[in-house]
Design a protein around this motif. Structure first.
Motif, PDB file in Angstrom:
ATOM      1  N   ALA A  52      -2.696  -7.582  23.882  1.00 41.14           N
ATOM      2  CA  ALA A  52      -2.028  -6.881  22.872  1.00 41.14           C
ATOM      3  C   ALA A  52      -1.092  -7.534  21.955  1.00 41.14           C
ATOM      4  O   ALA A  52      -0.726  -7.331  20.664  1.00 41.14           O
ATOM      5  N   ILE A  53      -0.501  -8.535  22.480  1.00 41.37           N
ATOM      6  CA  ILE A  53       0.455  -9.598  21.912  1.00 41.37           C
ATOM      7  C   ILE A  53      -0.332 -10.337  20.502  1.00 41.37           C
ATOM      8  O   ILE A  53       0.510 -10.381  19.710  1.00 41.37           O
ATOM      9  N   TRP A  54      -1.444 -10.915  20.916  1.00 37.10           N
ATOM     10  CA  TRP A  54      -2.401 -11.256  19.805  1.00 37.10           C
ATOM     11  C   TRP A  54      -2.474 -10.504  18.731  1.00 37.10           C
ATOM     12  O   TRP A  54      -2.054 -10.680  17.513  1.00 37.10           O
ATOM     13  N   LEU A  55      -2.912  -9.263  19.102  1.00 39.08           N
ATOM     14  CA  LEU A  55      -3.223  -8.185  17.865  1.00 39.08           C
ATOM     15  C   LEU A  55      -1.924  -8.017  17.314  1.00 39.08           C
ATOM     16  O   LEU A  55      -1.861  -7.781  16.005  1.00 39.08           O
ATOM     17  N   ALA A  56      -0.715  -7.771  17.774  1.00 38.14           N
ATOM     18  CA  ALA A  56       0.476  -7.396  17.205  1.00 38.14           C
ATOM     19  C   ALA A  56       0.745  -8.604  16.223  1.00 38.14           C
ATOM     20  O   ALA A  56       1.112  -8.545  15.128  1.00 38.14           O
ATOM     21  N   GLU A  57       0.609  -9.987  16.553  1.00 39.03           N
ATOM     22  CA  GLU A  57       0.958 -11.118  15.543  1.00 39.03           C
ATOM     23  C   GLU A  57      -0.195 -10.897  14.519  1.00 39.03           C
ATOM     24  O   GLU A  57       0.182 -11.196  13.411  1.00 39.03           O
ATOM     25  N   PRO A  99      -3.596   5.819  15.299  1.00 39.44           N
ATOM     26  CA  PRO A  99      -3.769   6.932  14.418  1.00 39.44           C
ATOM     27  C   PRO A  99      -4.992   7.332  13.574  1.00 39.44           C
ATOM     28  O   PRO A  99      -5.553   6.394  13.282  1.00 39.44           O
ATOM     29  N   ASP A 100      -4.836   8.546  13.208  1.00 40.77           N
ATOM     30  CA  ASP A 100      -6.345   9.044  12.445  1.00 40.77           C
ATOM     31  C   ASP A 100      -6.006   8.852  11.033  1.00 40.77           C
ATOM     32  O   ASP A 100      -5.571   9.681  10.097  1.00 40.77           O
ATOM     33  N   ASP A 101      -6.156   7.466  10.759  1.00 40.78           N
ATOM     34  CA  ASP A 101      -6.012   6.881   9.268  1.00 40.78           C
ATOM     35  C   ASP A 101      -7.109   6.214   8.992  1.00 40.78           C
ATOM     36  O   ASP A 101      -7.433   5.157   9.677  1.00 40.78           O
ATOM     37  N   GLU A 102      -8.111   6.520   8.213  1.00 37.57           N
ATOM     38  CA  GLU A 102      -9.341   6.041   7.712  1.00 37.57           C
ATOM     39  C   GLU A 102      -9.224   4.690   7.622  1.00 37.57           C
ATOM     40  O   GLU A 102      -9.937   3.575   8.011  1.00 37.57           O
ATOM     41  N   LEU A 103      -8.319   4.356   6.629  1.00 36.77           N
ATOM     42  CA  LEU A 103      -8.154   2.947   6.213  1.00 36.77           C
ATOM     43  C   LEU A 103      -7.528   2.012   7.169  1.00 36.77           C
ATOM     44  O   LEU A 103      -8.103   0.896   7.361  1.00 36.77           O
ATOM     45  N   GLU A 140       2.788  -2.232  12.320  1.00 36.92           N
ATOM     46  CA  GLU A 140       3.695  -1.027  12.002  1.00 36.92           C
ATOM     47  C   GLU A 140       2.793   0.068  12.110  1.00 36.92           C
ATOM     48  O   GLU A 140       2.855   1.123  12.598  1.00 36.92           O
ATOM     49  N   ALA A 141       1.853   0.325  11.114  1.00 35.85           N
ATOM     50  CA  ALA A 141       1.032   1.486  11.140  1.00 35.85           C
ATOM     51  C   ALA A 141       0.093   1.771  12.398  1.00 35.85           C
ATOM     52  O   ALA A 141       0.107   3.018  12.570  1.00 35.85           O
ATOM     53  N   VAL A 142      -0.002   0.861  13.394  1.00 35.76           N
ATOM     54  CA  VAL A 142      -0.912   1.446  14.530  1.00 35.76           C
ATOM     55  C   VAL A 142       0.040   1.899  15.685  1.00 35.76           C
ATOM     56  O   VAL A 142      -0.263   2.506  16.619  1.00 35.76           O
ATOM     57  N   GLY A 143       1.316   1.364  15.380  1.00 36.64           N
ATOM     58  CA  GLY A 143       2.385   1.956  16.280  1.00 36.64           C
ATOM     59  C   GLY A 143       2.947   0.823  17.171  1.00 36.64           C
ATOM     60  O   GLY A 143       3.804   0.828  18.095  1.00 36.64           O
ATOM     61  N   GLY A 144       2.838  -0.493  16.677  1.00 35.18           N
ATOM     62  CA  GLY A 144       3.366  -1.744  17.254  1.00 35.18           C
ATOM     63  C   GLY A 144       2.610  -2.025  18.412  1.00 35.18           C
ATOM     64  O   GLY A 144       1.632  -1.666  18.763  1.00 35.18           O
ATOM     65  N   THR A 145       3.472  -2.637  19.153  1.00 38.78           N
ATOM     66  CA  THR A 145       3.092  -3.404  20.262  1.00 38.78           C
ATOM     67  C   THR A 145       2.492  -2.700  21.409  1.00 38.78           C
ATOM     68  O   THR A 145       1.621  -2.657  22.152  1.00 38.78           O
ATOM     69  N   MET A 164       0.949  -1.325  -0.154  1.00 38.13           N
ATOM     70  CA  MET A 164      -0.057  -0.031   0.134  1.00 38.13           C
ATOM     71  C   MET A 164       0.919   1.318   0.047  1.00 38.13           C
ATOM     72  O   MET A 164       1.605   1.397   0.788  1.00 38.13           O
ATOM     73  N   THR A 165       0.788   2.072  -0.978  1.00 40.92           N
ATOM     74  CA  THR A 165       1.487   3.222  -0.939  1.00 40.92           C
ATOM     75  C   THR A 165       1.110   4.198   0.031  1.00 40.92           C
ATOM     76  O   THR A 165       0.245   4.412   0.568  1.00 40.92           O
ATOM     77  N   GLY A 166       2.102   4.737   0.534  1.00 41.33           N
ATOM     78  CA  GLY A 166       2.001   5.792   1.947  1.00 41.33           C
ATOM     79  C   GLY A 166       1.929   5.088   3.162  1.00 41.33           C
ATOM     80  O   GLY A 166       1.559   5.867   4.328  1.00 41.33           O
ATOM     81  N   HIS A 167       1.700   3.807   3.342  1.00 41.84           N
ATOM     82  CA  HIS A 167       1.469   3.103   4.535  1.00 41.84           C
ATOM     83  C   HIS A 167       2.595   2.146   4.656  1.00 41.84           C
ATOM     84  O   HIS A 167       3.231   1.612   3.903  1.00 41.84           O
TER      85      HIS A 167
END
Length: 157
Positions: free
Chosen positions: A51-56, A104-108, A10-15, A1-4
């Protein structure tokens, strides 16, 4: 995805970001009269495990599988909870609120994260009808969720 970033993790900011999301979410869940009974055995470790589950799931480290039993363990934890559709929908409402506050304020990004939660809560609801100790068979590997939704064939996001 371009720009992501490459992965949703990674996009959410990690664990660390997922720990904040989990803490914010469970604070509201434990105060909610409809959901609190489902989490009667809640411990602070639950927040970390989520948190660990979601990161994976979102393409990060495989700690849940490596250290906590993977997909089978997650599904087994829901056995016997008898989650109703009303509870599932309330769970989604509270998670939507937590996502809007913590990610993050990212709609996608937010849409993909919430699509995962919708998919996952339906599975949790269905599995929760089974009795504790039920043989679930082999649920397969821990699923992965990426920018286009569920990733199949064991492919990393």
């Amino acid at each position: 995805m371009t720009g992501h970033p490459e992965t949703l993790a990674e996009a959410v900011g990690g664990t660390d970001a997922l720990r904040r999301l989990s803490a914010t979410f469970y604070e509201s869940v434990l105060a909610d009269p409809l959901l609190a009974p489902v989490f009667v055995d809640f411990t602070p470790a639950h927040t970390e495990h989520v948190a660990i589950w979601l990161a994976e799931i979102f393409g990060g480290p495989t700690r849940f599988t490596d250290e906590l039993g993977g997909h089978q363990a997650l599904l087994r934890a829901h056995l016997g909870l008898s989650i109703t559709e009303e509870q599932r929908l309330r769970w989604m409402e509270l998670m939507t609120s937590a996502v809007s506050r913590e990610l993050p304020d990212d709609e996608l990004l937010r849409r993909r994260v919430m699509e995962y939660f919708d998919w996952g809560t339906r599975i949790a609801r269905d599995v929760s009808a089974g009795p504790v100790g039920e043989d679930l068979g082999d649920p397969g590997p821990t699923p992965r969720w990426g920018w286009n939704g569920l990733i199949t064939d064991g492919e990393r996001p």
